[in-house]
Design a protein around this motif. Structure first.
Motif, PDB file in Angstrom:
ATOM      1  N   THR A 105     -12.370 -16.183  -4.916  1.00 30.66           N
ATOM      2  CA  THR A 105     -11.823 -16.961  -6.010  1.00 30.66           C
ATOM      3  C   THR A 105     -12.240 -16.310  -7.323  1.00 30.66           C
ATOM      4  O   THR A 105     -13.428 -16.064  -7.542  1.00 30.66           O
ATOM      5  N   GLY A 106     -11.261 -15.969  -8.155  1.00 31.47           N
ATOM      6  CA  GLY A 106     -11.523 -15.286  -9.419  1.00 31.47           C
ATOM      7  C   GLY A 106     -11.494 -13.769  -9.321  1.00 31.47           C
ATOM      8  O   GLY A 106     -11.598 -13.079 -10.329  1.00 31.47           O
ATOM      9  N   GLY A 107     -11.302 -13.220  -8.119  1.00 32.56           N
ATOM     10  CA  GLY A 107     -11.265 -11.770  -7.941  1.00 32.56           C
ATOM     11  C   GLY A 107      -9.895 -11.196  -8.273  1.00 32.56           C
ATOM     12  O   GLY A 107      -8.941 -11.912  -8.564  1.00 32.56           O
ATOM     13  N   GLU A 108      -9.799  -9.878  -8.223  1.00 28.80           N
ATOM     14  CA  GLU A 108      -8.537  -9.203  -8.511  1.00 28.80           C
ATOM     15  C   GLU A 108      -8.176  -8.270  -7.366  1.00 28.80           C
ATOM     16  O   GLU A 108      -9.014  -7.942  -6.523  1.00 28.80           O
ATOM     17  N   TRP A 109      -6.931  -7.836  -7.368  1.00 25.25           N
ATOM     18  CA  TRP A 109      -6.454  -6.895  -6.354  1.00 25.25           C
ATOM     19  C   TRP A 109      -5.401  -5.984  -6.966  1.00 25.25           C
ATOM     20  O   TRP A 109      -4.760  -6.312  -7.941  1.00 25.25           O
ATOM     21  N   ARG A 110      -5.289  -4.793  -6.376  1.00 26.45           N
ATOM     22  CA  ARG A 110      -4.232  -3.846  -6.735  1.00 26.45           C
ATOM     23  C   ARG A 110      -4.035  -2.909  -5.564  1.00 26.45           C
ATOM     24  O   ARG A 110      -5.004  -2.425  -4.972  1.00 26.45           O
ATOM     25  N   TYR A 111      -2.774  -2.677  -5.201  1.00 28.91           N
ATOM     26  CA  TYR A 111      -2.489  -1.693  -4.166  1.00 28.91           C
ATOM     27  C   TYR A 111      -1.258  -0.894  -4.554  1.00 28.91           C
ATOM     28  O   TYR A 111      -0.472  -1.300  -5.410  1.00 28.91           O
ATOM     29  N   THR A 112      -1.135   0.275  -3.930  1.00 31.19           N
ATOM     30  CA  THR A 112      -0.008   1.165  -4.178  1.00 31.19           C
ATOM     31  C   THR A 112       0.716   1.402  -2.861  1.00 31.19           C
ATOM     32  O   THR A 112       0.089   1.677  -1.838  1.00 31.19           O
ATOM     33  N   ALA A 113       2.046   1.283  -2.901  1.00 34.04           N
ATOM     34  CA  ALA A 113       2.896   1.522  -1.734  1.00 34.04           C
ATOM     35  C   ALA A 113       3.676   2.806  -1.967  1.00 34.04           C
ATOM     36  O   ALA A 113       4.203   3.029  -3.059  1.00 34.04           O
ATOM     37  N   ARG A 114       3.727   3.679  -0.942  1.00 34.01           N
ATOM     38  CA  ARG A 114       4.421   4.966  -1.034  1.00 34.01           C
ATOM     39  C   ARG A 114       5.200   5.213   0.246  1.00 34.01           C
ATOM     40  O   ARG A 114       4.743   4.873   1.321  1.00 34.01           O
ATOM     41  N   ASP A 115       6.341   5.898   0.097  1.00 37.71           N
ATOM     42  CA  ASP A 115       7.038   6.342   1.299  1.00 37.71           C
ATOM     43  C   ASP A 115       6.536   7.733   1.671  1.00 37.71           C
ATOM     44  O   ASP A 115       5.859   8.394   0.885  1.00 37.71           O
ATOM     45  N   GLY A 116       6.848   8.178   2.873  1.00 39.92           N
ATOM     46  CA  GLY A 116       6.360   9.458   3.373  1.00 39.92           C
ATOM     47  C   GLY A 116       6.890  10.668   2.636  1.00 39.92           C
ATOM     48  O   GLY A 116       6.249  11.714   2.593  1.00 39.92           O
ATOM     49  N   SER A 117       8.052  10.551   1.996  1.00 41.00           N
ATOM     50  CA  SER A 117       8.661  11.698   1.326  1.00 41.00           C
ATOM     51  C   SER A 117       8.139  11.905  -0.090  1.00 41.00           C
ATOM     52  O   SER A 117       8.386  12.941  -0.698  1.00 41.00           O
ATOM     53  N   GLY A 118       7.445  10.902  -0.614  1.00 41.52           N
ATOM     54  CA  GLY A 118       6.954  11.003  -1.985  1.00 41.52           C
ATOM     55  C   GLY A 118       7.981  10.607  -3.024  1.00 41.52           C
ATOM     56  O   GLY A 118       7.737  10.714  -4.224  1.00 41.52           O
ATOM     57  N   SER A 119       9.144  10.122  -2.586  1.00 41.86           N
ATOM     58  CA  SER A 119      10.177   9.742  -3.549  1.00 41.86           C
ATOM     59  C   SER A 119      10.014   8.315  -4.059  1.00 41.86           C
ATOM     60  O   SER A 119      10.661   7.922  -5.015  1.00 41.86           O
ATOM     61  N   PHE A 120       9.153   7.543  -3.424  1.00 47.38           N
ATOM     62  CA  PHE A 120       8.940   6.160  -3.820  1.00 47.38           C
ATOM     63  C   PHE A 120       7.453   5.897  -3.954  1.00 47.38           C
ATOM     64  O   PHE A 120       6.671   6.214  -3.063  1.00 47.38           O
ATOM     65  N   GLU A 121       7.053   5.339  -5.079  1.00 43.94           N
ATOM     66  CA  GLU A 121       5.678   4.885  -5.278  1.00 43.94           C
ATOM     67  C   GLU A 121       5.721   3.700  -6.226  1.00 43.94           C
ATOM     68  O   GLU A 121       6.354   3.764  -7.285  1.00 43.94           O
ATOM     69  N   MET A 122       5.088   2.614  -5.838  1.00 45.17           N
ATOM     70  CA  MET A 122       5.112   1.403  -6.643  1.00 45.17           C
ATOM     71  C   MET A 122       3.755   0.726  -6.551  1.00 45.17           C
ATOM     72  O   MET A 122       3.196   0.597  -5.468  1.00 45.17           O
ATOM     73  N   GLY A 123       3.242   0.298  -7.698  1.00 44.59           N
ATOM     74  CA  GLY A 123       1.987  -0.427  -7.741  1.00 44.59           C
ATOM     75  C   GLY A 123       2.217  -1.926  -7.825  1.00 44.59           C
ATOM     76  O   GLY A 123       3.169  -2.397  -8.457  1.00 44.59           O
ATOM     77  N   PHE A 124       1.339  -2.670  -7.194  1.00 46.81           N
ATOM     78  CA  PHE A 124       1.356  -4.128  -7.201  1.00 46.81           C
ATOM     79  C   PHE A 124      -0.047  -4.595  -7.578  1.00 46.81           C
ATOM     80  O   PHE A 124      -1.031  -3.976  -7.177  1.00 46.81           O
ATOM     81  N   TRP A 125      -0.144  -5.688  -8.334  1.00 42.72           N
ATOM     82  CA  TRP A 125      -1.464  -6.170  -8.723  1.00 42.72           C
ATOM     83  C   TRP A 125      -1.431  -7.670  -8.974  1.00 42.72           C
ATOM     84  O   TRP A 125      -0.368  -8.272  -9.117  1.00 42.72           O
ATOM     85  N   GLY A 126      -2.646  -8.248  -9.019  1.00 46.58           N
ATOM     86  CA  GLY A 126      -2.748  -9.672  -9.297  1.00 46.58           C
ATOM     87  C   GLY A 126      -4.173 -10.145  -9.254  1.00 46.58           C
ATOM     88  O   GLY A 126      -5.125  -9.361  -9.198  1.00 46.58           O
ATOM     89  N   SER A 127      -4.321 -11.455  -9.257  1.00 48.47           N
ATOM     90  CA  SER A 127      -5.627 -12.111  -9.207  1.00 48.47           C
ATOM     91  C   SER A 127      -5.652 -13.055  -8.020  1.00 48.47           C
ATOM     92  O   SER A 127      -4.641 -13.685  -7.701  1.00 48.47           O
TER      93      SER A 127
END
Length: 162
Positions: A61-83
């Motif tokens: 409770t009160g912590g944060e998170w962030r992760y990055t999703a990528r495809d195998g070809s390197g053509s897609f990368e997107m970051g997601f974050w929140g609390s």
């Protein structure tokens, strides 16, 4: 892949809400842990074509998170974050959720983990966004593929960890 536990994704026509309902053949403690343990989370989140890495993970409770999703070809990368607004094992998880593609589009997600008979669990995830238009964009984005494939990967993970 056919699953015996179908995923229901519902959008209330009058509210900016998305609800996802799914049952799992595992106790809610294990399902909850898969949502809060970063080593397990990256093994199941998202579609099969995406790999996920955790950048920040403080599942309290009160912590944060962030992760990055990528495809195998390197053509897609997107970051997601929140609390993590509330982490109450094994029954409730409330968090905010944003992604780089729409930095002004934060949602509030509340997840209930319900214990069922025979050591099974149902999750009910309710996401509230700013507008019905944004909700419709999210639903039309193909998010259902990531949700359904991710939950199928979670089924396999829970079975292998049994």
């Amino acid at each position: 892949m056919k699953t015996r536990n179908p995923t229901r994704i519902e959008a209330d026509p009058d509210l900016p809400v998305i609800r996802i309902i799914r049952e799992f053949d595992a106790p809610r403690e294990r399902v909850f842990r898969a949502w809060t343990d970063p080593e397990l989370f990256v093994r199941w989140i998202g579609p099969r074509s995406i790999d996920t890495t955790v950048d920040v993970w403080d599942a309290r409770t009160g912590g944060e998170w962030r992760y990055t999703a990528r495809d195998g070809s390197g053509s897609f990368e997107m970051g997601f974050w929140g609390s993590f607004h509330e982490v109450r094992a094994p029954e409730r998880l409330v968090q905010t959720f944003s992604f780089e593609g729409a930095p002004d589009g934060v949602s509030l997600e509340a997840m209930a983990f319900e214990a069922l008979d025979d050591d099974r669990c149902r999750i009910v995830a309710t996401s509230v966004v700013e507008s019905i238009e944004l909700r419709d964009q999210i639903v039309a984005s193909g998010m259902d593929v990531g949700v359904v494939e991710g939950y199928e990967k979670l089924d396999a993970l829970l079975e292998s960890e049994a």
